[in-house]
Scaffold this motif. Structure first.
Motif, PDB file in Angstrom:
ATOM      1  N   SER A   1       4.726 -27.442  17.760  1.00 29.19           N
ATOM      2  CA  SER A   1       3.602 -26.728  17.151  1.00 29.19           C
ATOM      3  C   SER A   1       3.347 -27.211  15.722  1.00 29.19           C
ATOM      4  O   SER A   1       4.245 -27.779  15.079  1.00 29.19           O
ATOM      5  CB  SER A   1       3.898 -25.232  17.123  1.00 29.19           C
ATOM      6  N   PRO A   2       2.141 -26.987  15.193  1.00 27.05           N
ATOM      7  CA  PRO A   2       1.843 -27.340  13.796  1.00 27.05           C
ATOM      8  C   PRO A   2       2.799 -26.667  12.816  1.00 27.05           C
ATOM      9  O   PRO A   2       3.141 -27.241  11.779  1.00 27.05           O
ATOM     10  CB  PRO A   2       0.409 -26.841  13.604  1.00 27.05           C
ATOM     11  N   THR A   3       3.246 -25.455  13.143  1.00 31.20           N
ATOM     12  CA  THR A   3       4.183 -24.753  12.263  1.00 31.20           C
ATOM     13  C   THR A   3       5.492 -25.526  12.150  1.00 31.20           C
ATOM     14  O   THR A   3       6.064 -25.657  11.060  1.00 31.20           O
ATOM     15  CB  THR A   3       4.463 -23.335  12.797  1.00 31.20           C
TER      16      THR A   3
ATOM     17  N   SER B   1       2.457 -13.462  14.168  1.00 31.42           N
ATOM     18  CA  SER B   1       1.285 -14.263  14.520  1.00 31.42           C
ATOM     19  C   SER B   1       0.558 -13.684  15.725  1.00 31.42           C
ATOM     20  O   SER B   1      -0.674 -13.793  15.828  1.00 31.42           O
ATOM     21  CB  SER B   1       1.710 -15.707  14.806  1.00 31.42           C
TER      22      SER B   1
ATOM     23  N   HIS C   1      -2.828 -14.861  22.441  1.00 32.38           N
ATOM     24  CA  HIS C   1      -3.136 -15.722  21.298  1.00 32.38           C
ATOM     25  C   HIS C   1      -2.171 -15.470  20.140  1.00 32.38           C
ATOM     26  O   HIS C   1      -1.464 -14.456  20.108  1.00 32.38           O
ATOM     27  CB  HIS C   1      -4.581 -15.500  20.831  1.00 32.38           C
TER      28      HIS C   1
ATOM     29  N   LYS D   1      -2.171 -19.650  14.074  1.00 28.10           N
ATOM     30  CA  LYS D   1      -1.484 -20.886  13.730  1.00 28.10           C
ATOM     31  C   LYS D   1      -1.718 -21.200  12.255  1.00 28.10           C
ATOM     32  O   LYS D   1      -2.839 -21.041  11.753  1.00 28.10           O
ATOM     33  CB  LYS D   1      -1.997 -22.049  14.595  1.00 28.10           C
TER      34      LYS D   1
ATOM     35  N   ASP E   1      -1.331 -24.091   9.233  1.00 28.55           N
ATOM     36  CA  ASP E   1      -1.088 -25.457   8.778  1.00 28.55           C
ATOM     37  C   ASP E   1      -1.174 -25.454   7.259  1.00 28.55           C
ATOM     38  O   ASP E   1      -2.252 -25.534   6.681  1.00 28.55           O
ATOM     39  CB  ASP E   1      -2.114 -26.423   9.378  1.00 28.55           C
TER      40      ASP E   1
ATOM     41  N   SER F   1      -5.813 -20.650  11.979  1.00 26.93           N
ATOM     42  CA  SER F   1      -6.660 -20.774  13.167  1.00 26.93           C
ATOM     43  C   SER F   1      -6.060 -19.979  14.321  1.00 26.93           C
ATOM     44  O   SER F   1      -4.886 -19.597  14.288  1.00 26.93           O
ATOM     45  CB  SER F   1      -6.806 -22.244  13.567  1.00 26.93           C
TER      46      SER F   1
ATOM     47  N   GLY G   1      -4.748 -19.819  18.044  1.00 27.96           N
ATOM     48  CA  GLY G   1      -4.190 -20.695  19.077  1.00 27.96           C
ATOM     49  C   GLY G   1      -3.415 -19.882  20.085  1.00 27.96           C
ATOM     50  O   GLY G   1      -3.540 -18.655  20.147  1.00 27.96           O
ATOM     51  N   GLU G   2      -2.600 -20.556  20.867  1.00 27.97           N
ATOM     52  CA  GLU G   2      -1.775 -19.868  21.842  1.00 27.97           C
ATOM     53  C   GLU G   2      -0.449 -19.486  21.201  1.00 27.97           C
ATOM     54  O   GLU G   2      -0.099 -19.984  20.133  1.00 27.97           O
ATOM     55  CB  GLU G   2      -1.547 -20.769  23.058  1.00 27.97           C
TER      56      GLU G   2
ATOM     57  N   LYS H   1       3.697 -19.140  20.539  1.00 22.56           N
ATOM     58  CA  LYS H   1       4.634 -20.188  20.154  1.00 22.56           C
ATOM     59  C   LYS H   1       5.010 -21.108  21.320  1.00 22.56           C
ATOM     60  O   LYS H   1       5.141 -22.313  21.161  1.00 22.56           O
ATOM     61  CB  LYS H   1       5.896 -19.541  19.570  1.00 22.56           C
TER      62      LYS H   1
END
Length: 373
Positions: free
Chosen positions: A73-75, A194, A215, A218, A220, A230, A232-233, A235
């Motif tokens: 993930s971006p995280t 989240s 959802h 997310k 970044d 944003s 997202g889905e 984790k």
């Protein structure tokens, strides 16, 4: 075509291409005889300029992050970037991959203050160099000769019923009704921050008493502020799940929905099922989702206001919920599904804590077994 230099040497060149990056570079070779030039030319061609085009750690780490972005993930990518920026890059960035030694890796680890961060940075360095090994950029990963640091995970504290009531009273006295509902939701469901922030009214089925977790927000931290957050889905794929809606939580959410409808009516707007359950109160983001960090900051304020001295955090709600399910002898597979984890062993090892009630039940069972003998 070979040319004769003023110093008597023969010079020629060859263009080599980095198979990984596509970078093209002209390499000049020299010799005092044509045979010397030919041998040097063949060496460069056979090696395809591997020695010359060998990337620095910084360049390869950037490439590795791109590779990993397809899998995590971006995280998680941001977590890698933070560790690289703070602890790894200041020492390793300037070195070519082939020049990184076990001693240099140890220098990085030696300058890191906490054991957990040492372990995490070792994992990152090892992964970066292992990828380089698989790409034939290096012949050996120097991390093999460095002992991996080990850390003991800090066990999160469980929130007691008394502390939970103190937090609720603190939210009530601050007239923060929205956060009061967030506290109840976290206590009853153990949802991630989240996931709570991304919850919409359409995700709550008041008829079937189910919350659909679909959802998550997310983050970044390296993106421009306007695109930093944003939808997202969750984790993992297992994070998409249904959670039971308790009676008291249902009642509080329905009251919260009525308050929101009234608020929107005053703003000449109708509350829809697409709207977020918990909304930002900032005038520039009115009606938008709240940010996960805001939940943490608000929790800290309420905890301080309530006078709670223990080391509980907002994440403790997740530990508390899952531990209470284990205390009630809920099957491990059901607890795993409720948490949204990939396997039950991770849930039990990381989030379920041994309590006095569990130990008492063990003692009661053993006493009954002995009586039957």
């Amino acid at each position: 075509m070979p040319t004769k230099r003023k110093d008597g040497r023969i010079q020629t060149s060859v263009t080599i291409t980095n198979s990984l990056t596509g970078e093209r570079k002209k390499v000049y070779v020299y010799g005092y005889t044509e045979d010397e030039v030919k041998r040097e030319l063949n060496r460069v061609k056979l090696d395809n300029g591997k020695e010359i085009l060998m990337p620095t750690f910084k360049k390869w780490a950037d490439e590795w992050l791109k590779i990993k972005s397809d899998d995590v993930s971006p995280t998680t990518i941001n977590s890698y970037k933070d560790s690289l920026r703070l602890h790894i890059s200041p020492i390793l960035d300037k070195y070519k991959l082939k020049d990184i030694t076990p001693s240099l890796v140890r220098v990085v680890l030696r300058n890191i203050p906490t054991q957990r961060t040492k372990e995490y940075c070792y994992i990152i360095i090892n992964a970066i160099l292992n990828q380089a090994l698989r790409e034939d950029l290096i012949n050996k990963n120097p991390c093999i000769n460095v002992k991996k640091p080990k850390s003991k995970p800090k066990e999160a504290s469980i929130i007691t019923n008394e502390e939970f009531n103190m937090l609720l009273n603190s939210a009530k006295s601050a007239k923060n009704t929205q956060f009061e509902i967030i506290l109840r939701l976290a206590f009853d469901t153990g949802m991630r921050r989240s996931e709570i922030c991304a919850l919409r009214w359409e995700d709550i089925d008041f008829n079937k008493n189910i919350i659909h977790v679909r959802h998550a927000i997310k983050i970044d931290r390296y993106a421009p502020i306007e695109t930093r957050f944003s939808i997202g889905e969750p984790k993992t794929d297992y994070g998409i799940r249904d959670i039971a809606l308790t009676g008291i939580l249902k009642l509080n959410l329905q009251k919260h929905q009525i308050r929101q409808k009234e608020f929107f009516k005053n703003k000449n707007r109708i509350l829809s099922l697409k709207d977020f359950v918990f909304m930002s109160q900032h005038h520039l983001r009115l009606g938008n989702f709240i940010q996960p960090d805001n939940i943490t900051h608000e929790f800290v304020k309420l905890k301080r206001k309530a006078g709670i001295k223990s080391d509980i955090t907002f994440k403790s709600f997740r530990h508390t919920c899952l531990t209470s399910l284990a205390e009630a002898n809920i099957p491990a597979k059901a607890i795993q599904a409720h948490a949204g984890h990939a396997n039950a062993s991770f849930t039990l090892n990381r989030y379920v804590h041994r309590t006095e009630k569990m130990e008492q039940e063990v003692g009661d069972f053993l006493n009954k077994r002995n009586e039957s003998l």
